[in-house]
Scaffold this motif. Structure first.
Motif, PDB file in Angstrom:
ATOM      1  N   LEU A   1      26.912  12.594  38.609  1.00 54.09           N
ATOM      2  CA  LEU A   1      26.186  13.665  37.916  1.00 54.09           C
ATOM      3  C   LEU A   1      24.838  13.172  37.412  1.00 54.09           C
ATOM      4  CD1 LEU A   1      28.850  15.679  35.902  1.00 54.09           C
ATOM      5  CD2 LEU A   1      27.429  16.450  37.798  1.00 54.09           C
ATOM      6  N   CYS A   2      24.839  11.982  36.783  1.00 54.29           N
ATOM      7  CA  CYS A   2      23.582  11.417  36.289  1.00 54.29           C
ATOM      8  C   CYS A   2      22.615  11.175  37.445  1.00 54.29           C
ATOM      9  CB  CYS A   2      23.812  10.084  35.584  1.00 54.29           C
ATOM     10  SG  CYS A   2      24.691  10.241  34.051  1.00 54.29           S
ATOM     11  N   THR A   3      23.159  10.771  38.595  1.00 59.54           N
ATOM     12  CA  THR A   3      22.306  10.461  39.741  1.00 59.54           C
ATOM     13  C   THR A   3      21.723  11.732  40.343  1.00 59.54           C
ATOM     14  OG1 THR A   3      23.923   8.752  40.206  1.00 59.54           O
ATOM     15  CG2 THR A   3      22.222   9.092  41.833  1.00 59.54           C
ATOM     16  N   LEU A   4      22.566  12.734  40.473  1.00 62.21           N
ATOM     17  CA  LEU A   4      22.133  13.904  41.227  1.00 62.21           C
ATOM     18  C   LEU A   4      21.532  15.019  40.376  1.00 62.21           C
ATOM     19  CD1 LEU A   4      24.779  14.284  44.051  1.00 62.21           C
ATOM     20  CD2 LEU A   4      22.589  13.107  44.047  1.00 62.21           C
ATOM     21  N   PHE A   5      21.830  15.028  39.062  1.00 62.74           N
ATOM     22  CA  PHE A   5      21.340  16.151  38.282  1.00 62.74           C
ATOM     23  C   PHE A   5      19.823  16.290  38.304  1.00 62.74           C
ATOM     24  CE2 PHE A   5      20.608  18.922  34.650  1.00 62.74           C
ATOM     25  CZ  PHE A   5      21.453  19.961  35.002  1.00 62.74           C
ATOM     26  N   PRO A   6      19.066  15.187  38.119  1.00 63.64           N
ATOM     27  CA  PRO A   6      17.610  15.339  38.204  1.00 63.64           C
ATOM     28  C   PRO A   6      17.162  15.910  39.546  1.00 63.64           C
ATOM     29  CG  PRO A   6      18.160  13.235  37.244  1.00 63.64           C
ATOM     30  CD  PRO A   6      19.452  13.823  37.730  1.00 63.64           C
ATOM     31  N   VAL A   7      17.848  15.515  40.619  1.00 69.19           N
ATOM     32  CA  VAL A   7      17.486  16.029  41.947  1.00 69.19           C
ATOM     33  C   VAL A   7      17.792  17.525  42.027  1.00 69.19           C
ATOM     34  CG1 VAL A   7      17.882  15.826  44.419  1.00 69.19           C
ATOM     35  CG2 VAL A   7      17.913  13.780  42.996  1.00 69.19           C
TER      36      VAL A   7
ATOM     37  N   MET B   1      15.257  19.517  40.254  1.00 69.09           N
ATOM     38  CA  MET B   1      14.043  19.726  41.032  1.00 69.09           C
ATOM     39  C   MET B   1      14.209  20.947  41.952  1.00 69.09           C
ATOM     40  SD  MET B   1      11.833  16.910  43.009  1.00 69.09           S
ATOM     41  CE  MET B   1      12.836  16.647  44.416  1.00 69.09           C
ATOM     42  N   LEU B   2      15.407  21.055  42.506  1.00 71.84           N
ATOM     43  CA  LEU B   2      15.716  22.206  43.359  1.00 71.84           C
ATOM     44  C   LEU B   2      15.576  23.496  42.557  1.00 71.84           C
ATOM     45  CD1 LEU B   2      16.787  21.822  46.323  1.00 71.84           C
ATOM     46  CD2 LEU B   2      18.956  22.669  45.461  1.00 71.84           C
ATOM     47  N   VAL B   3      16.070  23.466  41.320  1.00 75.04           N
ATOM     48  CA  VAL B   3      15.968  24.646  40.457  1.00 75.04           C
ATOM     49  C   VAL B   3      14.500  24.975  40.186  1.00 75.04           C
ATOM     50  CG1 VAL B   3      16.479  25.577  38.170  1.00 75.04           C
ATOM     51  CG2 VAL B   3      18.206  24.239  39.389  1.00 75.04           C
ATOM     52  N   ILE B   4      13.713  23.944  39.823  1.00 75.75           N
ATOM     53  CA  ILE B   4      12.295  24.175  39.521  1.00 75.75           C
ATOM     54  C   ILE B   4      11.580  24.752  40.742  1.00 75.75           C
ATOM     55  CG2 ILE B   4      10.117  23.085  38.880  1.00 75.75           C
ATOM     56  CD1 ILE B   4      11.734  20.910  37.497  1.00 75.75           C
ATOM     57  N   ALA B   5      11.945  24.229  41.918  1.00 80.50           N
ATOM     58  CA  ALA B   5      11.253  24.645  43.137  1.00 80.50           C
ATOM     59  C   ALA B   5      11.567  26.082  43.512  1.00 80.50           C
ATOM     60  CB  ALA B   5      11.620  23.713  44.289  1.00 80.50           C
TER      61      ALA B   5
ATOM     62  N   GLY C   1       6.414  24.047  39.941  1.00 83.57           N
ATOM     63  CA  GLY C   1       7.085  24.642  41.092  1.00 83.57           C
ATOM     64  C   GLY C   1       6.565  24.083  42.403  1.00 83.57           C
ATOM     65  N   LYS C   2       5.217  23.954  42.490  1.00 85.63           N
ATOM     66  CA  LYS C   2       4.614  23.460  43.725  1.00 85.63           C
ATOM     67  C   LYS C   2       4.971  21.998  43.957  1.00 85.63           C
ATOM     68  CE  LYS C   2       0.491  26.269  44.348  1.00 85.63           C
ATOM     69  NZ  LYS C   2      -0.964  26.197  44.281  1.00 85.63           N
TER      70      LYS C   2
ATOM     71  N   PRO D   1      19.713  28.825  38.830  1.00 88.94           N
ATOM     72  CA  PRO D   1      18.438  29.526  38.980  1.00 88.94           C
ATOM     73  C   PRO D   1      18.640  31.038  38.865  1.00 88.94           C
ATOM     74  CG  PRO D   1      19.094  28.447  41.037  1.00 88.94           C
ATOM     75  CD  PRO D   1      20.056  28.024  40.000  1.00 88.94           C
ATOM     76  N   SER D   2      17.801  31.683  38.042  1.00 85.37           N
ATOM     77  CA  SER D   2      18.006  33.105  37.812  1.00 85.37           C
ATOM     78  C   SER D   2      17.271  33.953  38.835  1.00 85.37           C
ATOM     79  CB  SER D   2      17.548  33.473  36.401  1.00 85.37           C
ATOM     80  OG  SER D   2      16.245  32.980  36.196  1.00 85.37           O
ATOM     81  N   SER D   3      16.128  33.466  39.290  1.00 84.46           N
ATOM     82  CA  SER D   3      15.377  34.262  40.252  1.00 84.46           C
ATOM     83  C   SER D   3      15.011  33.398  41.443  1.00 84.46           C
ATOM     84  CB  SER D   3      14.111  34.788  39.598  1.00 84.46           C
ATOM     85  OG  SER D   3      13.392  33.696  39.072  1.00 84.46           O
ATOM     86  N   LEU D   4      15.862  33.383  42.438  1.00 87.84           N
ATOM     87  CA  LEU D   4      15.598  32.561  43.616  1.00 87.84           C
ATOM     88  C   LEU D   4      14.361  33.049  44.349  1.00 87.84           C
ATOM     89  CD1 LEU D   4      19.044  31.817  45.276  1.00 87.84           C
ATOM     90  CD2 LEU D   4      17.361  30.188  44.423  1.00 87.84           C
TER      91      LEU D   4
END
Lengths: 274, 293
Positions: free
Chosen positions: A18-24, A27-31, A239-240, A44-47
């Motif tokens: 979880l610690c390893t993958l959560f930041p990754v 990033m998916l969520v931010i993107a 996001g970018k 993510p609320s608005s894909l």
């Protein structure tokens, strides 16, 4: 009962994963989210693919992708041509031990010396030669750091090829070059695959030399482009940058997945005493 | 053909690489020694020889000691902590675990990302208010913790080191796992029958058998630590103040921001000496340990 006994292990491992993958994952969520600061939620609320499309249409992301590709592939080819032929000779049993130790020290030095110690003067050389506006310096730099790795790694593979194979080819009248390219090289293909993957990954993600040797925005590699997206505007376009980062990892990820066996061989070569 | 003598033509196979290194590696490094005693700024071709002035200035400035200290701390922590965590994870994975491949791949994923992407993700994790850690602490009610990780003099360096460990741990785990698979099962069984506890089995059977992977992992992380540049450059810009300056970062900044190529070269020579000394010590100790084990 066995299950109960084993479960603490799974708890620990899962926590680390979880610690390893959560930041990754983050990033998916931010993107894929439109406005990250209004609603920070785990799901993510608005894909949206808006950011991914934006970096290609508004920021011309194809150009750095192509640049990274050119630089990585060109330097890789040079490294393989120079490196394999050197490793072939140096990995032979008949090669004198004294040379071997000198070589070992040299390879170690290239790996441990601060990269900037040769990059600074090389920068001046390239500047004087008027080459800083081309891709040549950065390709050179990548060759310089990856070549020792390839030679070192491949020496062991060439060493394991029985010399009788060469001898019999020689009896048949094959020239040295034909022996090397037609007889020996096909025998060390697994090693070539492993070292190619390692060098490819190193070049694709390389940052320090790109910062020093790439001057014109037209030559920017992916890491440099992402760095400008990260700092140019007053407000970082999260996001970018996140989607750019994700796009940039795709080639490496595909290589790692489809060439997993070779990658593992590359990483663990030498880790096991034979 | 006498197999003890190599054909002369064989030397042509090494020649390209050799020439390449003489021109683009050895020659530049010799130039570095020349620049280190000049006031060269990297742009104007006229420069004066200033003797050892660059070295004198460096020894009077705080940045030299700080960047040496930071580089050593960075290296020590990534080497010791990174390898201990990796070894523990590898030991866990080596036990009878389902989905071993999944865990191993998961640990390796951060390694695939470039430093700039990793730096970006972690800047988000570390953000003082909206960051992942800050939000998490706020959710569980710990609001009075200082969450300014990258902006604090005392915490910035360690925050960066954590990122480095996070990124590189997968490689070490894979190397340790490969080593663990060579430990003969019979040996462990024999140890168990002789009444050795878990710690003794590990200390006297597993660890000596792992000597090669330990050597490789330590060597790789020492090299990585001594060359630390990416994360200080990307995440903190060497700051706050000069608190996260590493040797390479300090050199980069001197040469390209302050345009003091001569001084940067002098710092290059100093770090040259330090890094070679450390590497020699490491190689010698590890070789001795490996042989005796």
């Amino acid at each position: 009962m066995n299950w109960l006994k084993a479960s603490p292990k799974y708890v620990v491992l899962t926590a680390v994963v979880l610690c390893t993958l959560f930041p990754v994952y983050w990033m998916l969520v931010i993107a894929t989210q439109r406005d990250i600061f209004s609603k920070v939620s785990i799901l993510p609320s608005s894909l949206t693919l808006e950011h991914v499309i934006d970096i290609f249409t508004k920021d011309n992301y194809m150009l750095p992708l192509a640049n990274s590709f050119t630089i990585t592939v060109t330097s890789l080819l040079i490294v393989l041509v120079f490196g394999l032929s050197s490793a072939y000779v140096l990995g032979r049993r008949t090669f004198r031990i004294a040379y071997k130790n000198t070589l070992l020290v040299w390879i170690l030095l290239v790996r441990v010396l601060p990269p900037i110690t040769f990059a600074l003067p090389l920068y001046i050389m390239m500047n004087d030669a008027g080459l800083l506006s081309t891709k040549l310096p950065i390709i050179l730099a990548h060759v310089l750091v990856n070549l020792p790795l390839v030679i070192w790694f491949m020496m062991a593979f060439f060493y394991s090829v029985p010399e009788e194979i060469e001898e019999s080819a020689r009896m048949d009248g094959a020239s040295e070059f034909v022996i090397y390219s037609k007889v020996i090289l096909p025998l060390v293909l697994p090693g070539i695959a492993a070292v190619t993957i390692l060098s490819f990954m190193a070049s694709w993600n390389e940052y320090l030399y790109s910062v020093i040797f790439i001057q014109s925005p037209g030559d920017f590699t992916i890491p440099l482009k992402l760095a400008t997206l990260n700092s140019e505007q007053e407000l970082t376009e999260w996001g970018k940058v996140a989607s750019g980062g994700l796009v940039s990892v795709i080639p490496v990820l595909l290589t790692a997945v489809f060439m997993q066996k070779h990658l593992m061989n590359g990483l663990t070569a030498g880790a096991v005493k034979e | 053909m006498n197999s003890a003598v190599m054909k002369k033509t064989m030397y042509f196979f090494v020649l390209p690489a050799l020439l390449f290194y003489c021109i683009f590696w050895i020659f530049p490094i010799l130039k570095l020694f020349q620049y280190s005693v000049t006031d060269y700024n990297g742009y104007v071709q006229n420069f004066n020889y200033v003797g050892f002035n660059n070295f004198k200035t460096l020894f009077q400035e705080e940045v030299l000691v700080t960047s040496i200290k930071n580089t050593l701390v960075y290296t020590a922590i990534t080497v010791i902590l990174g390898n201990i965590i990796a070894l523990l994870l590898a030991l866990l994975l080596n036990a009878n675990i389902r989905a071993k491949g999944f865990y191993r791949s998961a640990f390796y994923i951060p390694t695939l990302f470039s430093a700039i992407v990793v730096g970006f993700i972690w800047s988000y994790v570390y953000m003082p208010q909206e960051g992942l850690i800050a939000s998490f602490l706020a959710k569980i009610g710990l609001t009075n913790w200082d969450t300014n990780f990258l902006g604090s003099y005392s915490k910035a360096l360690y925050s960066i080191i954590a990122v480095d460990i996070w990124k590189n741990i997968g490689t070490s785990v894979i190397i340790f796992l490969a080593g663990l698979q060579t430990v003969p099962h019979e040996l462990l069984e024999a140890g168990k029958i002789d009444g050795a506890g878990k710690w003794k089995l590990f200390r006297f059977i597993t660890l000596p058998m792992l000597a090669t992977s330990v050597t490789i992992n330590i060597t790789l992380s020492v090299i990585n630590g001594l060359k630390a540049f990416d994360f200080p450059f990307i995440m903190t810009n060497g700051g706050p103040g000069i608190s996260t300056n590493t040797l390479i970062y300090a050199m980069y900044k001197m040469a390209f921001t302050d345009q003091l190529f001569g001084k940067a070269s002098a710092l290059g020579i100093i770090s040259f000496a330090i890094i070679i000394a450390i590497t020699i010590v490491c190689v010698l100790t590890l070789n001795k340990k490996e042989v005796s084990a």
